[in-house]
Motif scaffolding. Sequence first.
Motif, PDB file in Angstrom:
ATOM      1  N   ASN A   1      47.274  -7.107  77.646  1.00  0.00           N
ATOM      2  CA  ASN A   1      46.775  -7.212  76.300  1.00  0.00           C
ATOM      3  C   ASN A   1      46.094  -8.562  76.078  1.00  0.00           C
ATOM      4  N   VAL A   2      46.756  -9.650  76.434  1.00  0.00           N
ATOM      5  CA  VAL A   2      46.195 -10.994  76.256  1.00  0.00           C
ATOM      6  C   VAL A   2      44.993 -11.188  77.185  1.00  0.00           C
ATOM      7  N   LYS A   3      45.111 -10.684  78.388  1.00  0.00           N
ATOM      8  CA  LYS A   3      44.023 -10.813  79.366  1.00  0.00           C
ATOM      9  C   LYS A   3      42.761 -10.130  78.849  1.00  0.00           C
ATOM     10  N   ASP A   4      42.893  -8.932  78.321  1.00  0.00           N
ATOM     11  CA  ASP A   4      41.744  -8.198  77.791  1.00  0.00           C
ATOM     12  C   ASP A   4      41.155  -8.900  76.569  1.00  0.00           C
ATOM     13  N   PHE A   5      42.018  -9.402  75.698  1.00  0.00           N
ATOM     14  CA  PHE A   5      41.573 -10.123  74.506  1.00  0.00           C
ATOM     15  C   PHE A   5      40.746 -11.349  74.894  1.00  0.00           C
ATOM     16  N   LEU A   6      41.253 -12.155  75.825  1.00  0.00           N
ATOM     17  CA  LEU A   6      40.544 -13.373  76.230  1.00  0.00           C
ATOM     18  C   LEU A   6      39.244 -13.052  76.970  1.00  0.00           C
ATOM     19  N   LYS A   7      39.237 -11.953  77.689  1.00  0.00           N
ATOM     20  CA  LYS A   7      38.017 -11.538  78.383  1.00  0.00           C
ATOM     21  C   LYS A   7      36.947 -11.118  77.372  1.00  0.00           C
ATOM     22  N   LYS A   8      37.344 -10.397  76.334  1.00  0.00           N
ATOM     23  CA  LYS A   8      36.402  -9.941  75.318  1.00  0.00           C
ATOM     24  C   LYS A   8      35.809 -11.090  74.517  1.00  0.00           C
ATOM     25  N   ILE A   9      36.626 -12.106  74.224  1.00  0.00           N
ATOM     26  CA  ILE A   9      36.123 -13.236  73.445  1.00  0.00           C
ATOM     27  C   ILE A   9      35.593 -14.359  74.338  1.00  0.00           C
ATOM     28  N   ASN A  10      35.676 -14.173  75.660  1.00  0.00           N
ATOM     29  CA  ASN A  10      35.097 -15.103  76.628  1.00  0.00           C
ATOM     30  C   ASN A  10      35.684 -16.519  76.493  1.00  0.00           C
ATOM     31  N   ARG A  11      37.008 -16.609  76.533  1.00  0.00           N
ATOM     32  CA  ARG A  11      37.692 -17.888  76.410  1.00  0.00           C
ATOM     33  C   ARG A  11      38.638 -18.110  77.578  1.00  0.00           C
ATOM     34  N   PRO A  12      38.790 -19.389  78.013  1.00  0.00           N
ATOM     35  CA  PRO A  12      39.729 -19.678  79.102  1.00  0.00           C
ATOM     36  C   PRO A  12      41.181 -19.545  78.625  1.00  0.00           C
ATOM     37  N   PRO A  13      42.044 -18.985  79.452  1.00  0.00           N
ATOM     38  CA  PRO A  13      43.449 -18.808  79.057  1.00  0.00           C
ATOM     39  C   PRO A  13      44.138 -20.121  78.674  1.00  0.00           C
ATOM     40  N   GLU A  14      43.817 -21.208  79.366  1.00  0.00           N
ATOM     41  CA  GLU A  14      44.468 -22.490  79.091  1.00  0.00           C
ATOM     42  C   GLU A  14      44.217 -22.945  77.650  1.00  0.00           C
ATOM     43  N   HIS A  15      43.008 -22.726  77.170  1.00  0.00           N
ATOM     44  CA  HIS A  15      42.646 -23.143  75.821  1.00  0.00           C
ATOM     45  C   HIS A  15      43.455 -22.372  74.790  1.00  0.00           C
ATOM     46  N   PHE A  16      43.550 -21.071  74.941  1.00  0.00           N
ATOM     47  CA  PHE A  16      44.302 -20.228  74.021  1.00  0.00           C
ATOM     48  C   PHE A  16      45.796 -20.547  74.080  1.00  0.00           C
ATOM     49  N   ILE A  17      46.322 -20.752  75.275  1.00  0.00           N
ATOM     50  CA  ILE A  17      47.744 -21.072  75.449  1.00  0.00           C
ATOM     51  C   ILE A  17      48.071 -22.412  74.793  1.00  0.00           C
ATOM     52  N   ASN A  18      47.216 -23.412  74.972  1.00  0.00           N
ATOM     53  CA  ASN A  18      47.436 -24.714  74.337  1.00  0.00           C
ATOM     54  C   ASN A  18      47.394 -24.603  72.820  1.00  0.00           C
ATOM     55  N   PHE A  19      46.464 -23.807  72.310  1.00  0.00           N
ATOM     56  CA  PHE A  19      46.359 -23.598  70.864  1.00  0.00           C
ATOM     57  C   PHE A  19      47.648 -22.980  70.327  1.00  0.00           C
ATOM     58  N   LEU A  20      48.111 -21.899  70.938  1.00  0.00           N
ATOM     59  CA  LEU A  20      49.341 -21.241  70.478  1.00  0.00           C
ATOM     60  C   LEU A  20      50.541 -22.177  70.575  1.00  0.00           C
ATOM     61  N   SER A  21      50.613 -22.914  71.650  1.00  0.00           N
ATOM     62  CA  SER A  21      51.724 -23.833  71.857  1.00  0.00           C
ATOM     63  C   SER A  21      51.789 -24.890  70.756  1.00  0.00           C
ATOM     64  N   HIS A  22      50.637 -25.445  70.384  1.00  0.00           N
ATOM     65  CA  HIS A  22      50.604 -26.455  69.331  1.00  0.00           C
ATOM     66  C   HIS A  22      50.877 -25.850  67.954  1.00  0.00           C
ATOM     67  N   GLN A  23      50.346 -24.682  67.687  1.00  0.00           N
ATOM     68  CA  GLN A  23      50.529 -24.050  66.378  1.00  0.00           C
ATOM     69  C   GLN A  23      51.969 -23.586  66.157  1.00  0.00           C
ATOM     70  N   LEU A  24      52.589 -23.074  67.208  1.00  0.00           N
ATOM     71  CA  LEU A  24      53.962 -22.574  67.086  1.00  0.00           C
ATOM     72  C   LEU A  24      54.995 -23.666  67.360  1.00  0.00           C
ATOM     73  N   ASP A  25      54.540 -24.797  67.857  1.00  0.00           N
ATOM     74  CA  ASP A  25      55.410 -25.914  68.216  1.00  0.00           C
ATOM     75  C   ASP A  25      56.511 -25.464  69.174  1.00  0.00           C
ATOM     76  N   THR A  26      56.084 -24.737  70.199  1.00  0.00           N
ATOM     77  CA  THR A  26      57.007 -24.234  71.200  1.00  0.00           C
ATOM     78  C   THR A  26      56.274 -24.114  72.533  1.00  0.00           C
ATOM     79  N   GLU A  27      56.999 -23.808  73.574  1.00  0.00           N
ATOM     80  CA  GLU A  27      56.397 -23.646  74.887  1.00  0.00           C
ATOM     81  C   GLU A  27      55.842 -22.229  75.027  1.00  0.00           C
ATOM     82  N   VAL A  28      54.612 -22.151  75.506  1.00  0.00           N
ATOM     83  CA  VAL A  28      53.968 -20.870  75.774  1.00  0.00           C
ATOM     84  C   VAL A  28      53.507 -20.903  77.216  1.00  0.00           C
TER      85      VAL A  28
END
Length: 96
Positions: free
Chosen positions: A1-28
Amino acid sequence: NVKDFLKKINRPPEHFINFLSHQLDTEVTQKTKSLSNGLILIGKHKKAKIEPLIQKYMNEFVICKYCNSYKTKIKRDDTIRKYVFNCKDCSSSYSL
């Protein structure tokens, strides 16, 4: 699910993971390097909390702020140590 989402929006996984990690204040983390099994979020997080974060990510890092196009890309520029946003429709470019 995440892989397909990132492929469709053409974004690197590291960028999205860092964003979620900072927003949720937890490890992703990724289950596998290919993201085939999705992400692991440490702690309890409800769907109602994650969906607005995905929308925020889309507004900040996917949709062009000048022409509202989804045909965009970001690329890490090591000389300035930031991501550079490029729009394919209006040819705008700016650092994030």
